[in-house]
Design a protein around this motif. Structure first.
Motif, PDB file in Angstrom:
ATOM      1  N   PHE B   9       0.832  -1.218   0.000  1.00  0.00           N
ATOM      2  CA  PHE B   9       0.000   0.000   0.000  1.00  0.00           C
ATOM      3  C   PHE B   9       0.860   1.258   0.000  1.00  0.00           C
ATOM      4  CE2 PHE B   9      -2.388  -3.437   1.971  1.00  0.00           C
ATOM      5  CZ  PHE B   9      -3.475  -3.476   1.125  1.00  0.00           C
ATOM      6  N   GLU B  10       0.335   2.280  -0.716  1.00  0.00           N
ATOM      7  CA  GLU B  10       1.082   3.530  -0.804  1.00  0.00           C
ATOM      8  C   GLU B  10       0.586   4.557   0.198  1.00  0.00           C
ATOM      9  OE1 GLU B  10       0.940   4.710  -4.863  1.00  0.00           O
ATOM     10  OE2 GLU B  10       2.390   3.185  -5.487  1.00  0.00           O
ATOM     11  N   ASP B  11      -0.646   4.360   0.673  1.00  0.00           N
ATOM     12  CA  ASP B  11      -1.149   5.267   1.703  1.00  0.00           C
ATOM     13  C   ASP B  11      -2.012   4.488   2.698  1.00  0.00           C
ATOM     14  OD1 ASP B  11      -4.200   5.700   0.887  1.00  0.00           O
ATOM     15  OD2 ASP B  11      -2.976   5.677  -0.938  1.00  0.00           O
ATOM     16  N   ILE B  12      -2.167   5.055   3.857  1.00  0.00           N
ATOM     17  CA  ILE B  12      -2.824   4.348   4.965  1.00  0.00           C
ATOM     18  C   ILE B  12      -4.320   4.158   4.707  1.00  0.00           C
ATOM     19  CG2 ILE B  12      -3.417   6.312   6.472  1.00  0.00           C
ATOM     20  CD1 ILE B  12      -1.671   3.157   7.690  1.00  0.00           C
ATOM     21  N   ALA B  13      -4.930   5.084   3.955  1.00  0.00           N
ATOM     22  CA  ALA B  13      -6.362   4.974   3.670  1.00  0.00           C
ATOM     23  C   ALA B  13      -6.654   3.729   2.823  1.00  0.00           C
ATOM     24  CB  ALA B  13      -6.856   6.224   2.964  1.00  0.00           C
ATOM     25  N   SER B  14      -5.801   3.482   1.802  1.00  0.00           N
ATOM     26  CA  SER B  14      -5.986   2.284   0.962  1.00  0.00           C
ATOM     27  C   SER B  14      -5.787   1.023   1.798  1.00  0.00           C
ATOM     28  CB  SER B  14      -4.981   2.269  -0.179  1.00  0.00           C
ATOM     29  OG  SER B  14      -5.008   3.470  -0.858  1.00  0.00           O
ATOM     30  N   GLN B  15      -4.787   1.059   2.682  1.00  0.00           N
ATOM     31  CA  GLN B  15      -4.528  -0.109   3.519  1.00  0.00           C
ATOM     32  C   GLN B  15      -5.715  -0.395   4.441  1.00  0.00           C
ATOM     33  OE1 GLN B  15      -0.602  -0.621   5.467  1.00  0.00           O
ATOM     34  NE2 GLN B  15      -1.765  -0.893   7.349  1.00  0.00           N
ATOM     35  N   ARG B  16      -6.259   0.669   5.045  1.00  0.00           N
ATOM     36  CA  ARG B  16      -7.426   0.503   5.928  1.00  0.00           C
ATOM     37  C   ARG B  16      -8.611  -0.061   5.162  1.00  0.00           C
ATOM     38  NH1 ARG B  16      -6.508   5.287   9.177  1.00  0.00           N
ATOM     39  NH2 ARG B  16      -7.598   6.472   7.602  1.00  0.00           N
TER      40      ARG B  16
END
Lengths: 111, 209
Positions: B9-16
């Protein structure tokens, strides 16, 4: 500020909890006081209401993203198909005459 | 504090978002799994309504009600842990997780007492002294043991995860503020709770009046 926010969270959880406990108590009362179909449908209806509180209040179902919403909807649809097809068979099988090779529900083979 | 963002993941929002989608796909499979058990129960209840009602009269309503209350309160404390986690309140998050753990353990303790009582009363399918002499009554208790047993197994797994999470949050061993870890654990616990919400009327209430 932070303390007030935490108090609000605790109150919200407590409120939903009291609502669910009240529903559970009413389902026990309904089961003990009501007979027949009402004694079956009312506790199950109350269970659905309690589950709705969990789904909306705790699982945040109204705010699901597309993939999660599709997963949840598919699960419900699959369970609905399972129940629908099985009970279509179960309810119609009772109408097959015994000589036709079927047995009525509850009937025990004497062979 | 460990790193919150992980590959790919490149950002935490996508990971969440991916974490949440993953648990919902798992919950969907669980719903279908328990749905099959509920379906089996419904078919046999339809075939043997009197036997199921009479057998249901043998389950312990008081212990079942106590356990329902314990589980409903634990659902609220678990939700509180998620909300407190989002606000970054570590002490409240840990306290709510520990409360959930204690309530869940209490549930399993009460269930153990109930199981012991059931065995004492010979409420076991196939037992020569099974107390209800009616075709279909033993089928009710087959579902009773299978469904409550599987539910208990799910609870035990959930309690293990909650216990580990409480410890990890207290020790700052996981990135509990940024990731969806708490929410994912809570979703699993809420599903376990929801299964019991339907087991309770089916195994303790319906037909008792």
């Amino acid at each position: 500020m932070a303390e007030r926010s935490q108090t609000r969270m605790i109150l919200r959880a407590a409120l939903l909890c009291v609502a669910m406990l009240a529903l559970a108590a009413s389902s026990v009362a309904a089961a003990l006081l009501l007979g027949g179909w009402a004694g079956t449908l009312v506790p199950l209806g109350i269970a659905c209401a309690t589950a709705a509180i969990v789904a909306v209040g705790f699982m945040e179902v109204p705010h699901l993203d597309a993939v999660s919403a599709i997963s949840a909807a598919l699960a419900l649809a699959l369970v609905a198909v399972l129940f629908g097809l099985t009970f279509t068979d179960e309810l119609t099988r009772a109408h097959i005459p015994p000589g036709f090779g079927g047995m009525a529900p509850g009937e025990v083979s004497t062979e | 504090m460990p790193e919150a963002l992980h590959e790919p993941f490149e950002d935490i929002a996508s990971q969440r978002s991916a974490e949440q989608a993953g648990i919902w796909i798992f919950l969907a499979s669980e719903a279908v799994f328990f749905g099959g058990l509920f379906l089996g129960y419904a078919v046999y209840r339809h075939r043997y309504p009197e036997a199921f009602a009479e057998a249901l009269g043998e389950t312990n309503l008081v212990l079942g009600s106590v356990n329902t209350a314990l589980l409903l309160v634990s659902s609220a404390t678990m939700a509180l842990a998620v909300w407190a986690g989002r606000a970054g309140a570590r002490r409240l998050t840990t306290a709510a997780l520990v409360a959930t753990l204690v309530l869940g353990l209490a549930f399993l303790g009460v269930k153990g007492v109930e199981y012991a009582e059931d065995i004492r009363h010979h409420l076991v399918p196939g037992h020569p002294d099974f107390p209800v002499d009616r075709l279909g009554a033993e089928m009710f208790f087959s579902f009773y043991w299978a469904m409550t047993g599987l539910h208990g197994l799910h609870m035990a797994i959930g309690l293990g995860i909650i216990g580990w999470t409480a410890h990890a949050v207290a020790q700052e061993r996981i990135a509990w503020r940024e990731t969806a870890h708490l929410h994912v654990v809570a979703l699993y616990w809420n599903l376990v709770d929801m299964v019991w919400i339907f087991l309770f009327p089916l195994l303790y209430l319906v037909g008792r009046g």
